[in-house]
Scaffold this motif. Structure first.
Motif, PDB file in Angstrom:
ATOM      1  N   ALA A  79      30.254  28.846  37.049  1.00 58.46           N
ATOM      2  CA  ALA A  79      31.242  30.052  36.915  1.00 58.46           C
ATOM      3  C   ALA A  79      32.039  29.759  38.482  1.00 58.46           C
ATOM      4  O   ALA A  79      33.208  30.135  38.140  1.00 58.46           O
ATOM      5  CB  ALA A  79      30.219  31.329  37.258  1.00 58.46           C
ATOM      6  N   LEU A  80      31.598  29.350  39.462  1.00 58.27           N
ATOM      7  CA  LEU A  80      32.591  29.263  40.532  1.00 58.27           C
ATOM      8  C   LEU A  80      33.635  28.084  40.236  1.00 58.27           C
ATOM      9  O   LEU A  80      34.753  28.385  40.793  1.00 58.27           O
ATOM     10  CB  LEU A  80      31.546  28.815  41.812  1.00 58.27           C
ATOM     11  CG  LEU A  80      30.617  29.728  42.453  1.00 58.27           C
ATOM     12  CD1 LEU A  80      29.805  29.185  43.377  1.00 58.27           C
ATOM     13  CD2 LEU A  80      31.582  30.903  43.027  1.00 58.27           C
ATOM     14  N   ALA A  81      33.066  27.128  39.397  1.00 60.57           N
ATOM     15  CA  ALA A  81      33.828  26.061  39.097  1.00 60.57           C
ATOM     16  C   ALA A  81      35.142  26.304  38.160  1.00 60.57           C
ATOM     17  O   ALA A  81      36.189  26.104  38.167  1.00 60.57           O
ATOM     18  CB  ALA A  81      33.387  24.865  38.331  1.00 60.57           C
ATOM     19  N   HIS A  82      34.760  27.417  37.346  1.00 61.47           N
ATOM     20  CA  HIS A  82      35.863  28.047  36.368  1.00 61.47           C
ATOM     21  C   HIS A  82      37.004  28.619  37.298  1.00 61.47           C
ATOM     22  O   HIS A  82      37.927  28.775  37.203  1.00 61.47           O
ATOM     23  CB  HIS A  82      35.212  29.067  35.675  1.00 61.47           C
ATOM     24  CG  HIS A  82      34.521  28.362  34.211  1.00 61.47           C
ATOM     25  ND1 HIS A  82      35.290  27.409  33.481  1.00 61.47           N
ATOM     26  CD2 HIS A  82      33.363  28.393  33.564  1.00 61.47           C
ATOM     27  CE1 HIS A  82      34.796  27.039  32.311  1.00 61.47           C
ATOM     28  NE2 HIS A  82      33.487  27.552  32.615  1.00 61.47           N
ATOM     29  N   LEU A  83      36.486  29.484  38.328  1.00 61.66           N
ATOM     30  CA  LEU A  83      37.243  30.197  39.229  1.00 61.66           C
ATOM     31  C   LEU A  83      38.173  29.180  39.865  1.00 61.66           C
ATOM     32  O   LEU A  83      39.529  29.509  40.082  1.00 61.66           O
ATOM     33  CB  LEU A  83      36.485  31.067  40.026  1.00 61.66           C
ATOM     34  CG  LEU A  83      35.769  32.404  39.504  1.00 61.66           C
ATOM     35  CD1 LEU A  83      35.006  32.988  40.478  1.00 61.66           C
ATOM     36  CD2 LEU A  83      36.908  33.171  38.966  1.00 61.66           C
ATOM     37  N   ASP A  84      37.760  28.239  40.462  1.00 55.98           N
ATOM     38  CA  ASP A  84      38.364  27.295  41.108  1.00 55.98           C
ATOM     39  C   ASP A  84      39.477  26.569  40.171  1.00 55.98           C
ATOM     40  O   ASP A  84      40.640  26.416  40.828  1.00 55.98           O
ATOM     41  CB  ASP A  84      37.745  26.031  41.731  1.00 55.98           C
ATOM     42  CG  ASP A  84      36.648  26.444  42.599  1.00 55.98           C
ATOM     43  OD1 ASP A  84      37.104  27.398  43.451  1.00 55.98           O
ATOM     44  OD2 ASP A  84      35.761  25.917  43.321  1.00 55.98           O
TER      45      ASP A  84
ATOM     46  N   TRP B 161      47.967  37.852  44.031  1.00 54.40           N
ATOM     47  CA  TRP B 161      47.038  38.705  43.486  1.00 54.40           C
ATOM     48  C   TRP B 161      45.961  37.874  43.012  1.00 54.40           C
ATOM     49  O   TRP B 161      44.847  38.267  43.032  1.00 54.40           O
ATOM     50  CB  TRP B 161      47.685  39.455  42.167  1.00 54.40           C
ATOM     51  CG  TRP B 161      46.779  40.091  41.384  1.00 54.40           C
ATOM     52  CD1 TRP B 161      46.557  41.387  41.835  1.00 54.40           C
ATOM     53  CD2 TRP B 161      46.131  39.605  40.449  1.00 54.40           C
ATOM     54  NE1 TRP B 161      45.518  41.963  40.331  1.00 54.40           N
ATOM     55  CE2 TRP B 161      45.360  40.961  39.897  1.00 54.40           C
ATOM     56  CE3 TRP B 161      46.098  38.564  39.433  1.00 54.40           C
ATOM     57  CZ2 TRP B 161      44.568  40.552  38.671  1.00 54.40           C
ATOM     58  CZ3 TRP B 161      45.209  38.345  38.433  1.00 54.40           C
ATOM     59  CH2 TRP B 161      44.546  39.451  37.896  1.00 54.40           C
ATOM     60  N   LEU B 162      46.086  36.712  42.443  1.00 56.22           N
ATOM     61  CA  LEU B 162      44.998  35.727  41.798  1.00 56.22           C
ATOM     62  C   LEU B 162      44.133  35.252  42.811  1.00 56.22           C
ATOM     63  O   LEU B 162      43.043  35.391  42.668  1.00 56.22           O
ATOM     64  CB  LEU B 162      45.852  34.797  40.840  1.00 56.22           C
ATOM     65  CG  LEU B 162      44.567  33.885  40.267  1.00 56.22           C
ATOM     66  CD1 LEU B 162      43.756  34.553  39.245  1.00 56.22           C
ATOM     67  CD2 LEU B 162      45.425  32.562  39.805  1.00 56.22           C
ATOM     68  N   GLU B 163      44.832  34.760  44.054  1.00 58.36           N
ATOM     69  CA  GLU B 163      43.892  34.338  44.759  1.00 58.36           C
ATOM     70  C   GLU B 163      42.974  35.298  45.434  1.00 58.36           C
ATOM     71  O   GLU B 163      41.884  35.108  45.812  1.00 58.36           O
ATOM     72  CB  GLU B 163      44.532  33.719  46.065  1.00 58.36           C
ATOM     73  CG  GLU B 163      43.550  32.912  47.110  1.00 58.36           C
ATOM     74  CD  GLU B 163      44.496  32.278  48.041  1.00 58.36           C
ATOM     75  OE1 GLU B 163      43.592  31.484  48.760  1.00 58.36           O
ATOM     76  OE2 GLU B 163      45.885  31.863  47.749  1.00 58.36           O
ATOM     77  N   SER B 164      43.403  36.541  45.654  1.00 59.24           N
ATOM     78  CA  SER B 164      42.626  37.689  46.221  1.00 59.24           C
ATOM     79  C   SER B 164      41.818  38.166  45.382  1.00 59.24           C
ATOM     80  O   SER B 164      40.259  38.308  45.586  1.00 59.24           O
ATOM     81  CB  SER B 164      43.659  38.780  46.511  1.00 59.24           C
ATOM     82  OG  SER B 164      44.604  38.841  47.363  1.00 59.24           O
TER      83      SER B 164
END
Length: 256
Positions: free
Chosen positions: A56-61, A75-78
Motif C-alpha cells: 500500500a505504501l509503495a502504491h502511494l509512492d 494537494w497530492l503530497e499533503s
C-alpha cells in the motif's frame, strides 16, 4: 472560455459523471491527480485489510512520483503524507507515523479545518500508542481549541481519544469543553444529561460510547461504498450518490 474554478483562460475540457466543464492548465492537472489518487483508494483499502501495508505504501509512492509535476499546490503530497501516516500507524510504526503527520502539518492548512482536525486526531492516537499521553493531550486540545461549527462532526474523534486517555489517568474532560461537546453531540443526534454537562458526572463515558456507535456506522458505510463501487465498473456513480444510498438505509449514523 474561462476556467470554472479560477476564471483564468480555459485550455482543457474535463468530463465526469455525465457533466463537462472547462478548466485552465493548473485546475485541469488538479482534477487529474485527484482522480488518480481517488482511483487507488479502494485497492489500498483491500491491501490494508489483507495486511499488505508495504505494498500500500509503495502504491502511494508510485502515484506521487507519477504526478508530482502536476501537483502545483501540493494537494497530492499533503494527502499522501496523511495516508502514509495512517498506514504506518496500522503497522505499529508509530514514530514514523508521527513524522509523517508532522510533515503534513508543516505544509500548512486552515486551522480548524476538517483536514487539520483529522491530522490532530491521528497524531494524538500515535503519540498515545508511543506512551506519550501528555503530548497526545496537548495535540487534542490544540484541535479542540480550533474546532468551529463547520467541523463539529470531526471533533467527536478528538473528544474520543481525549476521553480514553483521561479515563486512564482517572481524570475527566475539562468543563471548558462542555459547550463544544454539547454542540458536537447535538450534531450527531446524541443527548447528554444536564448533570454531565454541568460537571456533576463524567463526560468521558458517554463520549466513548458515542464514538463506538460512530465507528460501527463508518464500517457499515465503508462496506456499502465498496459494494456500490464494485458494481459500478464504469464509474458512473458519484460519492454523493453513494452517500444518498447510505442515508436511505441508515438515516442517522456516519453521515446524516
Amino acid at each position: 472560455m474561462r476556467c470554472v474554478n479560477c476564471q483564468n483562460p480555459a485550455l482543457h475540457t474535463y468530463s465526469r459523471f455525465g457533466s463537462t466543464i472547462e478548466l485552465c492548465e493548473k485546475c485541469f492537472d488538479r482534477f487529474v491527480i485527484q482522480d488518480a489518487y481517488e482511483g487507488i483508494l479502494v485497492n489500498l483499502d483491500r491491501l490494508m485489510e489483507r495486511g499488505d501495508h508495504d505494498r500500500a505504501l509503495a502504491h502511494l509512492d508510485q502515484i506521487l512520483a507519477e504526478h508530482r509535476a502536476r501537483d502545483h499546490d501540493g494537494w497530492l503530497e499533503s494527502s499522501i503524507l496523511s495516508h502514509q501516516g495512517l498506514i504506518l500507524a496500522a503497522q505499529g510504526r508509530y514514530e514514523e507515523a508521527v513524522a509523517k503527520y508532522r510533515a503534513r502539518a508543516r505544509r500548512g492548512f486552515s486551522v480548524g479545518s476538517e483536514s487539520f482536525l483529522t491530522v490532530q486526531f491521528a497524531l494524538a492516537k500515535a503519540l498515545d500508542r508511543m506512551g506519550k499521553s501528555d503530548e497526545a493531550i496537548r495535540e487534542v486540545e490544540i484541535g479542540l481549541d480550533a474546532a468551529r461549527n463547520s467541523v463539529l462532526p470531526d471533533a467527536l474523534a478528538l473528544f474520543a481519544v481525549y476521553a480514553e486517555i483521561l479515563e486512564r489517568k482517572r481524570s475527566d474532560i475539562p468543563a471548558r469543553y462542555a459547550s463544544l461537546l454539547a454542540d458536537v453531540m447535538r450534531w450527531w443526534g446524541i443527548t447528554l444529561p444536564s448533570a454531565q454537562l454541568d460537571g456533576a458526572s463524567s463526560l468521558a463515558g458517554p463520549v466513548i460510547a458515542a464514538w463506538s456507535e460512530r465507528l460501527q456506522a463508518e464500517r457499515r458505510y465503508g462496506a456499502l461504498r465498496q459494494r456500490l463501487l464494485e458494481n459500478d465498473k464504469e464509474g458512473r456513480r458519484s460519492k454523493a450518490e453513494i452517500l444518498q444510498e447510505y442515508i436511505k438505509r441508515e438515516p442517522v449514523g456516519y453521515y446524516r
